[in-house]
Motif scaffolding. Structure first.
Motif, PDB file in Angstrom:
ATOM      1  N   HIS A 132      -2.211   2.963  -0.492  1.00 45.72           N
ATOM      2  CA  HIS A 132      -3.408   2.157  -0.718  1.00 45.72           C
ATOM      3  C   HIS A 132      -4.667   3.008  -0.898  1.00 45.72           C
ATOM      4  O   HIS A 132      -5.604   2.582  -1.576  1.00 45.72           O
ATOM      5  CB  HIS A 132      -3.632   1.186   0.452  1.00 45.72           C
ATOM      6  CG  HIS A 132      -2.716   0.011   0.420  1.00 45.72           C
ATOM      7  ND1 HIS A 132      -1.544  -0.044   1.161  1.00 45.72           N
ATOM      8  CD2 HIS A 132      -2.756  -1.150  -0.276  1.00 45.72           C
ATOM      9  CE1 HIS A 132      -0.926  -1.202   0.930  1.00 45.72           C
ATOM     10  NE2 HIS A 132      -1.641  -1.884   0.070  1.00 45.72           N
TER      11      HIS A 132
ATOM     12  N   LEU B 199       6.601   1.709 -11.320  1.00 44.76           N
ATOM     13  CA  LEU B 199       5.999   0.458 -10.858  1.00 44.76           C
ATOM     14  C   LEU B 199       6.931  -0.290  -9.912  1.00 44.76           C
ATOM     15  O   LEU B 199       6.506  -0.812  -8.873  1.00 44.76           O
ATOM     16  CB  LEU B 199       5.641  -0.418 -12.061  1.00 44.76           C
ATOM     17  CG  LEU B 199       4.504   0.092 -12.960  1.00 44.76           C
ATOM     18  CD1 LEU B 199       4.328  -0.813 -14.166  1.00 44.76           C
ATOM     19  CD2 LEU B 199       3.205   0.195 -12.168  1.00 44.76           C
ATOM     20  N   ARG B 200       8.217  -0.325 -10.261  1.00 42.77           N
ATOM     21  CA  ARG B 200       9.181  -1.002  -9.380  1.00 42.77           C
ATOM     22  C   ARG B 200       9.325  -0.254  -8.054  1.00 42.77           C
ATOM     23  O   ARG B 200       9.416  -0.869  -6.979  1.00 42.77           O
ATOM     24  CB  ARG B 200      10.526  -1.118 -10.082  1.00 42.77           C
ATOM     25  CG  ARG B 200      10.538  -2.113 -11.240  1.00 42.77           C
ATOM     26  CD  ARG B 200      11.954  -2.387 -11.718  1.00 42.77           C
ATOM     27  NE  ARG B 200      12.581  -1.200 -12.264  1.00 42.77           N
ATOM     28  CZ  ARG B 200      12.476  -0.807 -13.526  1.00 42.77           C
ATOM     29  NH1 ARG B 200      11.760  -1.520 -14.385  1.00 42.77           N
ATOM     30  NH2 ARG B 200      13.091   0.287 -13.958  1.00 42.77           N
TER      31      ARG B 200
ATOM     32  N   ARG C 184       7.055   1.673  -6.579  1.00 44.23           N
ATOM     33  CA  ARG C 184       5.839   1.488  -5.773  1.00 44.23           C
ATOM     34  C   ARG C 184       5.828   0.105  -5.131  1.00 44.23           C
ATOM     35  O   ARG C 184       5.471  -0.038  -3.948  1.00 44.23           O
ATOM     36  CB  ARG C 184       4.600   1.677  -6.652  1.00 44.23           C
ATOM     37  CG  ARG C 184       3.287   1.630  -5.884  1.00 44.23           C
ATOM     38  CD  ARG C 184       2.123   1.962  -6.806  1.00 44.23           C
ATOM     39  NE  ARG C 184       0.879   2.061  -6.053  1.00 44.23           N
ATOM     40  CZ  ARG C 184       0.088   1.038  -5.791  1.00 44.23           C
ATOM     41  NH1 ARG C 184       0.429  -0.167  -6.244  1.00 44.23           N
ATOM     42  NH2 ARG C 184      -1.015   1.203  -5.097  1.00 44.23           N
ATOM     43  N   ALA C 185       6.218  -0.907  -5.905  1.00 46.17           N
ATOM     44  CA  ALA C 185       6.265  -2.261  -5.348  1.00 46.17           C
ATOM     45  C   ALA C 185       7.275  -2.339  -4.203  1.00 46.17           C
ATOM     46  O   ALA C 185       7.013  -2.965  -3.171  1.00 46.17           O
ATOM     47  CB  ALA C 185       6.617  -3.259  -6.447  1.00 46.17           C
ATOM     48  N   SER C 186       8.412  -1.690  -4.365  1.00 51.13           N
ATOM     49  CA  SER C 186       9.428  -1.694  -3.312  1.00 51.13           C
ATOM     50  C   SER C 186       8.931  -0.969  -2.068  1.00 51.13           C
ATOM     51  O   SER C 186       9.171  -1.410  -0.937  1.00 51.13           O
ATOM     52  CB  SER C 186      10.707  -1.040  -3.830  1.00 51.13           C
ATOM     53  OG  SER C 186      11.234  -1.762  -4.930  1.00 51.13           O
TER      54      SER C 186
ATOM     55  N   LEU D 108       5.759  -0.565  -1.107  1.00 52.83           N
ATOM     56  CA  LEU D 108       4.755  -1.394  -0.446  1.00 52.83           C
ATOM     57  C   LEU D 108       5.401  -2.545   0.316  1.00 52.83           C
ATOM     58  O   LEU D 108       4.968  -2.892   1.420  1.00 52.83           O
ATOM     59  CB  LEU D 108       3.765  -1.933  -1.486  1.00 52.83           C
ATOM     60  CG  LEU D 108       2.779  -0.913  -2.063  1.00 52.83           C
ATOM     61  CD1 LEU D 108       1.979  -1.530  -3.205  1.00 52.83           C
ATOM     62  CD2 LEU D 108       1.845  -0.406  -0.973  1.00 52.83           C
ATOM     63  N   GLU D 109       6.425  -3.121  -0.267  1.00 52.24           N
ATOM     64  CA  GLU D 109       7.132  -4.206   0.420  1.00 52.24           C
ATOM     65  C   GLU D 109       7.823  -3.691   1.673  1.00 52.24           C
ATOM     66  O   GLU D 109       7.845  -4.357   2.710  1.00 52.24           O
ATOM     67  CB  GLU D 109       8.156  -4.821  -0.538  1.00 52.24           C
ATOM     68  CG  GLU D 109       8.890  -6.016   0.049  1.00 52.24           C
ATOM     69  CD  GLU D 109       9.891  -6.604  -0.928  1.00 52.24           C
ATOM     70  OE1 GLU D 109      10.640  -7.517  -0.535  1.00 52.24           O
ATOM     71  OE2 GLU D 109       9.924  -6.149  -2.105  1.00 52.24           O
TER      72      GLU D 109
END
Length: 392
Positions: free
Chosen positions: A124, A278-279, A281-283, A285-286
């Motif tokens: 972040h 992108l996938r 990073r999303a994973s 963060l999740e």
């Protein structure tokens, strides 16, 4: 000791044995004062008097800093010392036990939560584009470094040796049959266009096309059902030769390298890497929102399998431990001078009085016992001298 000396001196005429007590007390006063002076002289000037060679620690603060730095460098931050200290450290075993069953490790929840918080803060706090650019650049570098041809050769050679390539060959033959069937009309048209006018007039071109198609269908069917068909044996030989070329032929390796560079330079690959980041990073963060999920589901099963392998596979454990030792030793070599300089500079920046107070506070209880011991030892020495004087 002073009070005891005065009492013994006052009553010595009535009680001659108090002469020995007076000698003890007199020497004890001298020993106690001497040790008080010596201990005080380490940290400040006794009674505030600028006596030479007192306030030793404040006066030699910089030498103390250099000495601490040299001690760290010689005893902790050399390759030999780090390697010797890490010789019995089983990093792989500890990691394997944690991954295999993190619930049994007491600090697992805190470790998991701490790692998740740190990762979340990093993701972040830094711009996504910056991290993405770093990750994609690192992935590009690693892909460019991969020597693909020998790797492909090893995989292909192992597949042929174990017969694992046979299903792929059968699938390719079935695909050829389906392709032939889908383009049967085109093949008939090709035979008809290339046939002599007389052959077309007699209708033999149709018979010729049927014969060609029947022959191809029969050949494909025989190759599919017979693993020892001459065509499949020939194909196996070509695959083995190709695997050898991939591993040992510089020209073949150069061709594969050029193909790899061409693929990596294609815009579609860049778009794929962008989507991959992108996938990922999303994973991540999740995962930071629910760190306990890292040890459940597929990922948890995968980590557990890795942990079991680290515990059971002796060769893998040795490799991981060897890598850990080399990495830590390398860090000691590369960053040891910086750590030593940090310690030295920090102590140098301290105020001289602060240094003296910190050291004195750390060993204050022992300093008091030094004074007490000096008093007792001085008294015993005085008593011994008194006894020798009367005996001789």
């Amino acid at each position: 000791m002073a009070a005891l000396f005065l009492l013994a001196r006052h009553f010595a005429s009535a009680y001659p044995w108090l002469l020995a007590v007076r000698a003890f007390a007199e020497a004890a006063m001298v020993g106690g004062l001497a040790d008080w002076f010596a201990v005080t002289a380490l940290f400040r000037h006794p009674l505030g008097l600028p006596i030479p060679h007192t306030a030793i620690i404040p006066a030699n603060k910089d030498r103390l800093a250099d000495g601490i730095a040299a001690f760290l460098r010689s005893n902790f931050l050399t390759v030999q010392v780090v390697t010797r200290r890490l010789a019995g450290l089983d990093v792989a075993g500890a990691l394997g036990r944690f991954l295999a069953d993190p619930a049994q490790q007491g600090g697992a929840p805190r470790l998991r939560q701490g790692a998740a918080s740190l990762l979340s803060d990093v993701l972040h706090s830094l711009p996504g584009e910056q991290i993405g650019a770093m990750a994609k650049a690192m992935l590009h570098r690693q892909l460019h470094k991969v020597d693909l041809a020998p790797l492909m050769g090893q995989v292909l050679e192992a597949a042929v040796a174990d017969g694992r390539h046979q299903p792929m060959i059968e699938a390719a033959l079935r695909w050829a049959g389906l392709t032939l069937e889908a383009n049967e009309a085109l093949l008939r048209e090709m035979v008809h266009a290339r046939a002599h006018a007389l052959i077309r007039w007699t209708g033999l071109d149709e018979s010729l096309a049927n014969a060609v198609l029947d022959g191809l269908y029969r050949l494909l069917a025989e190759c599919i059902v017979d693993p020892q068909h001459p065509l499949r044996v020939k194909l196996d030989g070509l695959l083995v030769q190709w695997a050898q070329d991939l591993r040992h032929d510089p020209e073949t390796q150069a061709k594969v390298a050029r193909m790899k560079e061409g693929v990596l330079a294609h815009p579609a690959v860049a778009a794929w890497i962008d989507g991959l980041w992108l996938r990922a990073r999303a994973s991540l963060l999740e995962a930071t929102q629910a760190p306990e999920a890292l040890t459940t589901g597929r990922m948890g099963a995968g980590l557990a399998s890795l942990g079991a392998a680290l515990q059971q596979d002796v060769r893998l454990r040795q490799q991981v431990n060897r890598f850990s030792r080399r990495t830590l030793a390398g860090l000691a070599v590369r960053h040891g001078a910086g750590i030593v300089a940090l310690v030295s500079d920090t102590v140098r920046r301290w105020d001289a009085g602060t240094v003296a107070l910190r050291i004195e506070a750390a060993v204050g209880r022992d300093l008091q016992f030094i004074r007490i011991n000096g008093t007792v030892v001085g008294g015993l020495v005085g008593l011994a001298l008194y006894g020798l004087d009367h005996l001789l």
